[in-house]
Design a protein around this motif. Structure first.
Motif, PDB file in Angstrom:
ATOM      1  N   GLN A 130      27.634  43.223  28.155  1.00 40.39           N
ATOM      2  CA  GLN A 130      27.368  41.866  26.431  1.00 40.39           C
ATOM      3  C   GLN A 130      28.488  41.383  26.401  1.00 40.39           C
ATOM      4  O   GLN A 130      28.442  40.321  25.725  1.00 40.39           O
ATOM      5  CB  GLN A 130      27.601  43.568  25.275  1.00 40.39           C
ATOM      6  N   ALA A 131      28.963  41.352  27.386  1.00 45.66           N
ATOM      7  CA  ALA A 131      30.366  40.414  28.094  1.00 45.66           C
ATOM      8  C   ALA A 131      30.166  38.379  27.969  1.00 45.66           C
ATOM      9  O   ALA A 131      29.374  38.794  27.962  1.00 45.66           O
ATOM     10  CB  ALA A 131      31.639  40.915  29.365  1.00 45.66           C
ATOM     11  N   GLU A 132      30.677  37.431  26.770  1.00 45.34           N
ATOM     12  CA  GLU A 132      30.599  36.574  27.224  1.00 45.34           C
ATOM     13  C   GLU A 132      30.459  35.839  28.581  1.00 45.34           C
ATOM     14  O   GLU A 132      31.748  36.140  29.239  1.00 45.34           O
ATOM     15  CB  GLU A 132      31.510  35.797  26.293  1.00 45.34           C
ATOM     16  N   ALA A 133      29.582  35.553  29.724  1.00 40.31           N
ATOM     17  CA  ALA A 133      30.004  34.665  30.605  1.00 40.31           C
ATOM     18  C   ALA A 133      30.135  35.650  31.596  1.00 40.31           C
ATOM     19  O   ALA A 133      30.866  35.651  32.756  1.00 40.31           O
ATOM     20  CB  ALA A 133      31.196  33.795  31.036  1.00 40.31           C
ATOM     21  N   TRP A 134      28.769  36.744  31.288  1.00 38.05           N
ATOM     22  CA  TRP A 134      30.126  38.212  32.026  1.00 38.05           C
ATOM     23  C   TRP A 134      28.997  38.161  33.787  1.00 38.05           C
ATOM     24  O   TRP A 134      29.629  38.256  35.276  1.00 38.05           O
ATOM     25  CB  TRP A 134      28.928  39.526  31.827  1.00 38.05           C
ATOM     26  N   ARG A 135      27.855  36.934  33.799  1.00 40.27           N
ATOM     27  CA  ARG A 135      27.493  37.107  35.017  1.00 40.27           C
ATOM     28  C   ARG A 135      28.388  36.006  36.234  1.00 40.27           C
ATOM     29  O   ARG A 135      28.457  35.733  37.852  1.00 40.27           O
ATOM     30  CB  ARG A 135      26.232  36.217  35.061  1.00 40.27           C
ATOM     31  N   SER A 136      28.977  35.108  35.443  1.00 31.83           N
ATOM     32  CA  SER A 136      29.734  34.395  37.015  1.00 31.83           C
ATOM     33  C   SER A 136      31.038  34.659  36.742  1.00 31.83           C
ATOM     34  O   SER A 136      31.873  34.214  37.360  1.00 31.83           O
ATOM     35  CB  SER A 136      29.803  33.229  35.706  1.00 31.83           C
ATOM     36  N   ASP A 137      31.607  36.289  36.259  1.00 25.75           N
ATOM     37  CA  ASP A 137      32.877  36.865  36.337  1.00 25.75           C
ATOM     38  C   ASP A 137      34.071  35.108  35.765  1.00 25.75           C
ATOM     39  O   ASP A 137      34.891  35.829  35.854  1.00 25.75           O
ATOM     40  CB  ASP A 137      33.503  37.118  37.429  1.00 25.75           C
ATOM     41  N   ALA A 138      33.698  34.671  34.364  1.00 24.27           N
ATOM     42  CA  ALA A 138      34.667  33.637  34.010  1.00 24.27           C
ATOM     43  C   ALA A 138      34.861  34.148  32.540  1.00 24.27           C
ATOM     44  O   ALA A 138      35.188  34.029  31.267  1.00 24.27           O
ATOM     45  CB  ALA A 138      33.812  33.197  34.032  1.00 24.27           C
ATOM     46  N   SER A 139      34.443  35.744  32.428  1.00 25.07           N
ATOM     47  CA  SER A 139      35.262  35.799  31.285  1.00 25.07           C
ATOM     48  C   SER A 139      36.191  36.149  30.834  1.00 25.07           C
ATOM     49  O   SER A 139      36.532  35.861  29.055  1.00 25.07           O
ATOM     50  CB  SER A 139      34.743  37.993  30.507  1.00 25.07           C
ATOM     51  N   LEU A 140      37.037  36.399  31.367  1.00 26.08           N
ATOM     52  CA  LEU A 140      39.381  36.999  31.349  1.00 26.08           C
ATOM     53  C   LEU A 140      39.252  34.949  31.071  1.00 26.08           C
ATOM     54  O   LEU A 140      39.846  35.096  29.777  1.00 26.08           O
ATOM     55  CB  LEU A 140      39.061  37.898  31.657  1.00 26.08           C
ATOM     56  N   ALA A 141      38.450  34.282  31.954  1.00 23.66           N
ATOM     57  CA  ALA A 141      39.328  33.161  31.865  1.00 23.66           C
ATOM     58  C   ALA A 141      38.665  31.951  30.796  1.00 23.66           C
ATOM     59  O   ALA A 141      39.735  30.834  30.125  1.00 23.66           O
ATOM     60  CB  ALA A 141      38.338  31.948  32.546  1.00 23.66           C
ATOM     61  N   SER A 142      37.273  32.541  30.261  1.00 27.46           N
ATOM     62  CA  SER A 142      36.953  31.725  28.900  1.00 27.46           C
ATOM     63  C   SER A 142      37.662  32.299  27.909  1.00 27.46           C
ATOM     64  O   SER A 142      37.891  31.726  26.520  1.00 27.46           O
ATOM     65  CB  SER A 142      35.176  32.523  29.006  1.00 27.46           C
ATOM     66  N   LEU A 143      37.720  33.887  27.696  1.00 27.63           N
ATOM     67  CA  LEU A 143      39.233  34.172  26.759  1.00 27.63           C
ATOM     68  C   LEU A 143      40.351  33.477  27.046  1.00 27.63           C
ATOM     69  O   LEU A 143      41.346  33.368  25.627  1.00 27.63           O
ATOM     70  CB  LEU A 143      39.238  35.372  27.109  1.00 27.63           C
TER      71      LEU A 143
ATOM     72  N   GLN B  86      44.704  40.978  37.408  1.00 29.09           N
ATOM     73  CA  GLN B  86      44.483  40.172  38.863  1.00 29.09           C
ATOM     74  C   GLN B  86      42.814  40.189  38.907  1.00 29.09           C
ATOM     75  O   GLN B  86      42.089  39.640  39.894  1.00 29.09           O
ATOM     76  CB  GLN B  86      45.274  40.280  39.754  1.00 29.09           C
ATOM     77  N   GLN B  87      41.775  40.805  38.595  1.00 31.12           N
ATOM     78  CA  GLN B  87      40.333  41.254  38.237  1.00 31.12           C
ATOM     79  C   GLN B  87      39.702  40.613  37.513  1.00 31.12           C
ATOM     80  O   GLN B  87      39.803  40.454  36.138  1.00 31.12           O
ATOM     81  CB  GLN B  87      40.770  42.794  38.406  1.00 31.12           C
ATOM     82  N   PRO B  88      38.316  40.242  37.682  1.00 31.97           N
ATOM     83  CA  PRO B  88      37.671  40.686  36.291  1.00 31.97           C
ATOM     84  C   PRO B  88      37.111  41.515  35.849  1.00 31.97           C
ATOM     85  O   PRO B  88      37.456  42.462  35.961  1.00 31.97           O
ATOM     86  CB  PRO B  88      35.779  39.591  38.013  1.00 31.97           C
ATOM     87  N   LEU B  89      36.883  41.131  34.407  1.00 25.76           N
ATOM     88  CA  LEU B  89      36.259  41.629  33.318  1.00 25.76           C
ATOM     89  C   LEU B  89      35.355  43.123  33.608  1.00 25.76           C
ATOM     90  O   LEU B  89      35.630  44.235  33.571  1.00 25.76           O
ATOM     91  CB  LEU B  89      35.896  41.505  32.236  1.00 25.76           C
ATOM     92  N   GLY B  90      34.610  43.533  33.770  1.00 28.16           N
ATOM     93  CA  GLY B  90      33.396  43.771  34.656  1.00 28.16           C
ATOM     94  C   GLY B  90      33.957  44.790  36.092  1.00 28.16           C
ATOM     95  O   GLY B  90      33.867  46.013  35.761  1.00 28.16           O
ATOM     96  N   VAL B  91      35.545  44.451  36.754  1.00 21.87           N
ATOM     97  CA  VAL B  91      35.695  44.918  37.546  1.00 21.87           C
ATOM     98  C   VAL B  91      37.302  46.281  36.676  1.00 21.87           C
ATOM     99  O   VAL B  91      36.800  47.190  36.837  1.00 21.87           O
ATOM    100  CB  VAL B  91      37.001  44.802  38.685  1.00 21.87           C
ATOM    101  N   LEU B  92      37.326  45.641  36.240  1.00 17.40           N
ATOM    102  CA  LEU B  92      39.075  46.609  35.068  1.00 17.40           C
ATOM    103  C   LEU B  92      37.861  47.251  34.581  1.00 17.40           C
ATOM    104  O   LEU B  92      38.719  48.941  34.171  1.00 17.40           O
ATOM    105  CB  LEU B  92      39.166  45.376  33.983  1.00 17.40           C
ATOM    106  N   LEU B  93      36.738  47.465  33.363  1.00 20.02           N
ATOM    107  CA  LEU B  93      35.340  48.084  32.534  1.00 20.02           C
ATOM    108  C   LEU B  93      35.230  49.384  33.436  1.00 20.02           C
ATOM    109  O   LEU B  93      34.752  49.963  32.791  1.00 20.02           O
ATOM    110  CB  LEU B  93      34.442  47.265  32.207  1.00 20.02           C
ATOM    111  N   LYS B  94      35.761  49.854  35.160  1.00 25.67           N
ATOM    112  CA  LYS B  94      35.170  50.602  35.498  1.00 25.67           C
ATOM    113  C   LYS B  94      36.039  51.046  36.139  1.00 25.67           C
ATOM    114  O   LYS B  94      35.557  52.871  36.722  1.00 25.67           O
ATOM    115  CB  LYS B  94      34.675  49.966  36.806  1.00 25.67           C
ATOM    116  N   ASP B  95      37.401  51.405  35.284  1.00 29.38           N
ATOM    117  CA  ASP B  95      38.347  52.801  35.624  1.00 29.38           C
ATOM    118  C   ASP B  95      38.799  52.827  34.195  1.00 29.38           C
ATOM    119  O   ASP B  95      39.085  51.840  33.531  1.00 29.38           O
ATOM    120  CB  ASP B  95      39.165  52.392  37.243  1.00 29.38           C
ATOM    121  N   ASP B  96      39.752  54.165  33.802  1.00 27.97           N
ATOM    122  CA  ASP B  96      40.321  53.774  32.947  1.00 27.97           C
ATOM    123  C   ASP B  96      41.838  53.070  33.062  1.00 27.97           C
ATOM    124  O   ASP B  96      41.978  52.886  31.553  1.00 27.97           O
ATOM    125  CB  ASP B  96      41.076  55.301  32.892  1.00 27.97           C
ATOM    126  N   ALA B  97      42.670  52.822  34.071  1.00 30.18           N
ATOM    127  CA  ALA B  97      43.500  52.296  34.270  1.00 30.18           C
ATOM    128  C   ALA B  97      43.287  50.489  33.432  1.00 30.18           C
ATOM    129  O   ALA B  97      43.793  49.427  32.628  1.00 30.18           O
ATOM    130  CB  ALA B  97      44.223  52.409  35.424  1.00 30.18           C
TER     131      ALA B  97
END
Length: 353
Positions: free
Chosen positions: A241-254, A303-314
Motif C-alpha cells: 500500500q506504499a506509494e511507489a513501492w514497485r520502484s522502491d521510491a517510497s522514501l525518496a518521494s516522501l 539507508q534502506q528502502p521502505l519495503g526492507v525496513l518494514l520487515k523487522d522490528d528495528a
C-alpha cells in the motif's frame, strides 16, 4: 493660482507610492515567483524527459536502467509539487491523472491488463479518454518495475510499449498545459501576485490557501508512511500500500514532498510563510525549523528502502520515529502556525480517508 487641495492630493499619492507593501502580498508574490513556479517548471522538465525516455526505451535507444531512473526523477518532481497544488492542478481531477494512489485493490495492474487485452490501439488520444488509473505515474511504474513483466522479452516489450509511450506523452501534455495556465494573463502567477483578483479578494486569502495546501500535503506525507506501517490496520504492515513501492521510491518521494513543504515555509531569501511571523513568535519559528530538521535527519538516516525496513522490528521502530517527526511538523503548521497567521483551515482534502 495656488491650490492647497491639489498639493494635498499630490502628497497623498507620493506617500502612498512610498508606503510599505502589505507583507502578505509581498510573501504571496515571492512564493509564487521564486518557489512555486520554479517547482512547476522542474516538474514540466521531468515529464518532458519522461516522454522522451519512453520513446527512446521502446525504440531500443535507451536501456531499462535509464528509463527507470527517468521515472524516479519524474516521481520525485511530482512529489515536491504536491505541497504547492494551488490553482488548475488542484481542480478538474487532474492530480489523479498524474498519480493513482492509494491503490488498495491493485486496480492499476488489473486495468492495464484489461486495457491491453482489449486489443484496441493505444495512443495519447485514446489514453486521454481512458480511466485515470492507467494514465499516470503509477501505471508507468507498473510497466517498468513489476516483477511479472519481463521487458527483456521482445514480445512483452512490444505489448507494453505503446501504453508506456502514451503515458509519457500524456504526462508531458498535462504538465505543459498546467504551466501555461500558470503563466497566462490572469493566471495563478498573476493571481498570487496582484490583489484583489477574481480568485482572491486580498493577499490574506492567498496566504490562507497556501497554508491549507501545505497542511494537507503534510498530512498526506503521514498517510503515505502510516498506511504501509499499518497505522490504519492494527499495526500490521502493508508494504504493497506504499506509494511507489514497485520502484522502491517510497522514501525518496516522501523526502521530496517534505522539501516542497519546507520551501513554502522558508521561501527564497527568507520570503516564505516564516517571514510573516511577528518577532513575538520567534519561539514558534524555531520549533518549526527544528521539526523540519529532525524529519529531514531521520529520513536521511534511513539507508534502506521502505519495503526492507518494514520487515523487522528495528526498521519499523525507525519508521515510526519518522512518522512521529512528520506528525510534529504537521501539527505545528495545522495548529500553531495557522493560529499565528490568523488562518481558519477548515477541512482538508484528506478528511474522510
Amino acid at each position: 493660482m495656488f491650490r492647497p487641495r491639489l498639493l494635498i492630493t499630490s502628497l497623498a499619492i507620493a506617500l502612498g507610492a512610498c508606503s510599505p507593501q502589505d507583507p502578505q502580498a509581498t510573501t504571496s508574490a515571492a512564493l509564487a515567483q521564486q518557489v512555486i513556479l520554479p517547482a512547476y517548471s522542474r516538474w514540466v522538465d521531468a515529464d518532458r524527459t519522461l516522454a522522451a525516455s519512453a520513446l527512446a526505451f521502446c525504440q531500443g535507444q535507451e536501456d531499462l536502467a535509464r528509463a527507470r531512473a527517468d521515472f524516479v526523477a519524474a516521481q520525485k518532481a511530482w512529489s515536491e509539487l504536491q505541497p504547492l497544488l494551488v490553482g488548475p492542478l488542484a481542480e478538474g481531477n487532474r492530480a489523479w491523472q498524474i498519480q493513482f494512489w492509494p491503490d488498495k485493490k491493485n486496480l492499476v495492474a488489473r486495468q492495464i491488463e484489461q486495457l491491453l487485452d482489449g486489443g484496441a490501439p493505444i495512443d495519447p488520444a485514446s489514453l486521454a479518454k481512458s480511466s485515470v488509473v492507467v494514465q499516470g505515474l503509477t501505471a508507468y511504474e507498473y510497466i517498468l518495475f513489476d516483477a511479472r513483466i519481463d521487458l527483456a522479452d521482445a514480445a512483452t516489450k512490444a505489448r507494453y510499449c505503446p501504453l508506456l509511450e502514451a503515458i509519457g506523452a500524456h504526462q508531458q501534455q498535462l504538465a505543459e498545459d498546467i504551466l501555461a495556465r500558470w503563466k497566462n494573463d490572469g493566471g495563478m502567477l498573476s493571481q498570487l501576485s496582484k490583489f484583489p483578483n477574481e480568485r482572491y479578494a486580498d493577499a490574506h486569502e492567498a496566504i490562507a490557501e497556501l497554508l491549507r495546501v501545505q497542511v494537507t500535503a503534510l498530512d498526506s506525507l503521514k498517510k503515505k508512511l502510516g498506511t504501509p506501517l499499518g497505522r490504519q490496520s492494527k499495526g500490521i504492515a502493508q508494504p504493497f500500500q506504499a506509494e511507489a513501492w514497485r520502484s522502491d521510491a517510497s522514501l525518496a518521494s516522501l523526502e521530496s514532498g517534505l522539501v516542497g513543504a519546507e520551501a513554502l515555509w522558508n521561501g527564497t531569501d527568507g520570503k516564505g510563510l516564516r517571514a510573516l511571523l511577528p518577532s513575538a513568535q520567534k519561539a514558534l519559528a524555531g520549533k518549526i525549523d527544528a521539526a523540519y530538521a529532525d524529519a529531514r535527519g531521520k529520513l536521511a538516516a534511513l539507508q534502506q528502502p521502505l519495503g526492507v525496513l518494514l520487515k523487522d522490528d528495528a526498521g519499523i521502530q525507525r519508521l515510526n520515529a519518522l512518522y512521529d517527526s512528520l506528525n510534529t511538523v504537521h501539527r505545528l503548521h495545522e495548529g500553531d502556525l495557522a493560529k499565528a497567521l490568523g488562518v481558519q483551515l477548515g477541512f482538508n482534502a484528506n478528511d474522510g480517508d
